[in-house]
Scaffold this active site. Structure first.
Site, PDB file in Angstrom:
ATOM      1  N   ARG A 349      -3.465 -28.411-107.500  1.00 32.52           N
ATOM      2  CA  ARG A 349      -4.606 -27.507-107.696  1.00 32.52           C
ATOM      3  C   ARG A 349      -4.155 -26.144-108.221  1.00 32.52           C
ATOM      4  O   ARG A 349      -4.744 -25.124-107.869  1.00 32.52           O
ATOM      5  CB  ARG A 349      -5.411 -27.330-106.409  1.00 32.52           C
ATOM      6  CG  ARG A 349      -6.134 -28.596-105.964  1.00 32.52           C
ATOM      7  CD  ARG A 349      -7.060 -28.298-104.800  1.00 32.52           C
ATOM      8  NE  ARG A 349      -7.552 -29.531-104.201  1.00 32.52           N
ATOM      9  CZ  ARG A 349      -7.857 -29.673-102.916  1.00 32.52           C
ATOM     10  NH1 ARG A 349      -7.734 -28.639-102.091  1.00 32.52           N
ATOM     11  NH2 ARG A 349      -8.305 -30.814-102.441  1.00 32.52           N
ATOM     12  N   ARG A 362     -16.637 -21.241-113.469  1.00 36.47           N
ATOM     13  CA  ARG A 362     -17.446 -22.137-112.636  1.00 36.47           C
ATOM     14  C   ARG A 362     -18.816 -21.551-112.330  1.00 36.47           C
ATOM     15  O   ARG A 362     -19.777 -22.279-112.087  1.00 36.47           O
ATOM     16  CB  ARG A 362     -16.716 -22.429-111.326  1.00 36.47           C
ATOM     17  CG  ARG A 362     -15.703 -23.529-111.455  1.00 36.47           C
ATOM     18  CD  ARG A 362     -16.351 -24.914-111.653  1.00 36.47           C
ATOM     19  NE  ARG A 362     -17.018 -25.333-110.437  1.00 36.47           N
ATOM     20  CZ  ARG A 362     -18.320 -25.466-110.287  1.00 36.47           C
ATOM     21  NH1 ARG A 362     -19.131 -25.177-111.282  1.00 36.47           N
ATOM     22  NH2 ARG A 362     -18.834 -25.871-109.155  1.00 36.47           N
ATOM     23  N   TYR A 475     -14.194 -43.675-101.569  1.00 37.12           N
ATOM     24  CA  TYR A 475     -15.269 -42.851-102.127  1.00 37.12           C
ATOM     25  C   TYR A 475     -16.474 -43.707-102.521  1.00 37.12           C
ATOM     26  O   TYR A 475     -17.626 -43.335-102.292  1.00 37.12           O
ATOM     27  CB  TYR A 475     -14.760 -42.089-103.349  1.00 37.12           C
ATOM     28  CG  TYR A 475     -14.079 -40.781-103.037  1.00 37.12           C
ATOM     29  CD1 TYR A 475     -14.791 -39.705-102.517  1.00 37.12           C
ATOM     30  CD2 TYR A 475     -12.721 -40.604-103.277  1.00 37.12           C
ATOM     31  CE1 TYR A 475     -14.172 -38.494-102.243  1.00 37.12           C
ATOM     32  CE2 TYR A 475     -12.085 -39.397-103.010  1.00 37.12           C
ATOM     33  CZ  TYR A 475     -12.821 -38.351-102.487  1.00 37.12           C
ATOM     34  OH  TYR A 475     -12.211 -37.152-102.218  1.00 37.12           O
TER      35      TYR A 475
END
Length: 668
Positions: A349, A362, A475
């Site tokens: 990250r 963002r 997921y």
């Protein structure tokens, strides 16, 4: 062919390579009639979906009157769909069900099949029959086909056309996707390998593409045989002919120049136009004037085209062999377990919310939209690596991008957590999983990789990544993140057959996905098994490890693989056995003890606790030194965090950590 029989429009004896599969014989005949020496290498195999739950779900909606329109994309797919439906339903019932809805045909081939079935065609899409013409035709005929809230089915031809799907959804349409067959490489690769070798050797002078997947398959075979760069370079000296705009988009996506397109996107017109113009285009290329199909390369494409790579060794034949600048980087040498002058460092990250520029971006762009914008992905990836001084960049993406091509909806809530719908809970749900053809459904990511590789420093390797089968399955089954993985473990224990089918499907498609990233330009890959730590060791060995092994074994040989999991301290030996050149360690284990357990045949990556980066620099330095001491300068150590950088981490501490690792590990 003698001089007296050579046609006025002629290839003039040039060798012409084509990758046509379905009409290979017809293509060879056309080339030969126009004075060419044909080398036709079938590059695609159409694999019918014998058990097609999507087709039968489509039929239920059709018979119940729950569809307003159907778009037929190909003739072969239209016929195959009807043949599947006729295994359960009478033809009369099928035909009658179309009488009350709009029938849209993408060009003459589906029209022909629909007429055979006596199904009236409401709207025929004109040439060049791309998704753009489909939208234009629908918009123009909106009185009968208004798209808002209309229920539209699309007969897919091997892969989803994401651009068409996205545009229809943006207009408010409710879509039903009906896959009929998929494309894969032919079983016999020998003709395709021969064609690639002929192009690389400079024997072939004209290359014809009639489908976008052909170029991806040709590049894939070239890459497999270590010829990708030479293959792409050799094509610059050939006349590259594309049947139409959609095909050209795929070709340019591989940074290959298209020299001509025929006025009409048909095979015969393509061959005729190639014969007519080949000699002139080759003459222009010999004189240093690049032929153009009318498009201009992007700045990033130009950067890639102008990049130079040194030649530092000779191959067995005595020809120069290029060695990319990143090959001798600290990171790549560590991946090969070679000695390095210092310990390489990159951070999971490293492009994320701790960076002000990312937070500002963002605030304007939704996360999924950001992931699908190659220009923005390139900006984020390169900026992060350069800002912190990392020894490797990792492409900005998300583990779940592959969920959409598999047949799931993907959204991110306000907290940026993923939401996957519909969830997969039963055996029957496994049957609706789609085969992923990455070139079509995930092309935005591969373009981002190509662009990033073009502008990233040539000495910095680029890392691609994917989720491991277990983590991806979790997921899809849970519908997002979970604390106890109740539904995942329930399916695993309750229905081993469904679990096996699911995991084999995911492993196979994840391997294709990773290999497509490699073809696009990444130098290494990391496999994230984020949720494997929820498993007991015995369950990991039975229900997860074999499928991660299947995935890793399917990855292109020679490309370093980092295998990382969280909470996996009890699984390290099993993870090693599942595969990977480097085993990523989370912060819950001691690096030296873990490496002793793993053995000398693998490297390790890790493993500073991300929370340490909130401390004072002096303390960060102590903790970094501790990890370097545990590694003891063993070959194959890559410094990283034991998980991703946390959102509020001070930027200056991230930069300082990278500098500290380089300083403390300097062995020059």
């Amino acid at each position: 062919m003698s001089e007296t029989t050579t046609p006025a429009v002629s290839f003039g004896g040039l060798e012409v390579v084509a990758f046509e599969s379905r009409q290979a014989k017809e293509m060879a005949t056309l080339i030969e009639r126009l004075g060419g020496v044909p080398l036709v290498a079938p590059s695609m195999r159409e694999v019918p979906l014998q058990e097609n739950p999507a087709a039968f779900e489509f039929a239920e909606k059709l018979f119940a009157g729950r569809l307003d329109a159907v778009i037929f994309m190909t003739g072969v797919g239209t016929r195959a769909l009807f043949e599947v439906l006729e295994t359960r339903h009478a033809r009369e019932k099928i035909v009658h069900s179309f009488s009350e809805i709009a029938v849209v045909a993408r060009g003459p081939k589906p029209v022909k099949v629909l007429r055979e079935y006596q199904i009236p065609v409401t709207l025929t899409v004109p040439e060049p029959n791309t998704w753009r013409e489909i939208l234009q035709a629908l918009d123009k005929n909106s009185p009968g086909l208004k798209l808002k809230d209309r229920r539209i089915a699309i007969q897919e031809y091997g892969v989803s056309n994401l651009a068409l799907v996205a545009e229809l959804k943006s207009r408010g349409a409710e879509l039903t996707l009906v896959p009929v067959y998929r494309w894969t490489l032919p079983e016999d690769l020998a003709p395709l390998e021969k064609a690639v070798e002929s192009i690389v050797a400079g024997n072939a002078r004209v290359v014809l593409f009639t489908n976008g997947v052909q170029v991806d398959h040709a590049v894939q075979v070239a890459s497999k045989n270590g010829m990708k760069e030479r293959f792409v370079e050799a094509l610059t000296k050939c006349v590259v002919c594309s049947v139409g705009p959609t095909c050209s988009e795929f070709i340019r996506g591989q940074h290959i120049q298209v020299d001509l397109e025929p006025e009409h996107p048909k095979m015969g017109a393509l061959v005729h136009e190639g014969a007519k113009r080949a000699a002139d285009i080759l003459r222009q290329k010999r004189n240093g004037k690049a032929a153009s199909s009318g498009s201009r390369p992007s700045p990033i494409s130009r950067a890639r085209a102008s990049a130079t790579t040194p030649t530092d060794q000779k191959g067995d034949s005595g020809t120069e062999v290029t060695r990319e600048p990143w090959a001798n980087s600290l990171f790549m040498k560590a991946c090969r377990l070679e000695a390095t002058d210092a310990t390489p460092v990159w951070l999971m990250r490293q492009a994320g919310r701790y960076m002000k520029s990312y937070r500002e971006l963002r605030a304007r762009v939704p996360f999924l939209e950001l992931c699908k914008s190659p220009d923005l992905v390139t900006e984020i990836t390169v900026t992060a690596a350069e800002k912190i001084g990392a020894d490797a960049a990792i492409i900005f993406a998300d583990l779940l991008l592959i969920a959409e091509p598999l047949g799931f909806g993907l959204e991110y809530d306000r907290g940026e957590g993923p939401v996957v719908r519909p969830v997969l809970r039963e055996n029957k749900d496994v049957g609706r999983l789609r085969e992923v053809e990455p070139a079509e459904s995930l092309g935005y990511l591969f373009e981002a990789i190509r662009q990033t590789r073009a502008v990233l420093s040539s000495e910095i390797p680029l890392i691609g990544f994917a989720g491991a089968p277990f983590t991806l399955a979790s997921y899809l089954i849970e519908g997002g993140a979970s604390k106890n993985y109740l539904h995942t473990k329930s399916l695993m224990h309750r229905d081993p057959g469904a679990w096996r089918a699911l995991m084999e499907h995911l492993a196979r498609n994840l391997a294709k996905y990773v290999n497509s990233q490699i073809m696009a330009g990444v130098q290494a890959v990391q496999i994230f098994d984020t949720w494997a730590g929820c498993l007991a060791p015995a369950d990991y060995r039975e229900f997860a490890g074999p499928y991660t092994r299947m995935l890793i074994r399917g990855i292109t040989p020679g490309v370093p693989v980092i295998h990382f999991g969280t909470g996996t301290g009890l699984l390290l030996e099993d993870m090693r056995d599942a595969g990977g050149d480097i085993i990523g360690l989370d912060f819950r284990v001691e690096l030296d003890q873990a490496w002793n357990r793993l053995g000398a045949d693998v490297g390790v990556q890790g493993n500073l606790d991300p929370v340490v980066l909130f401390a004072e620099p002096s303390y960060i330095r102590q903790r970094a030194q501790r990890i370097l001491d545990q590694a003891a300068a063993r070959h194959g150590h890559i410094f990283n965090l034991g998980h991703g950088i946390l959102p509020d981490t001070p930027m200056e501490n991230v930069i300082a950590l990278v500098e500290m690792v380089h300083e403390l590990s300097d062995r020059r």
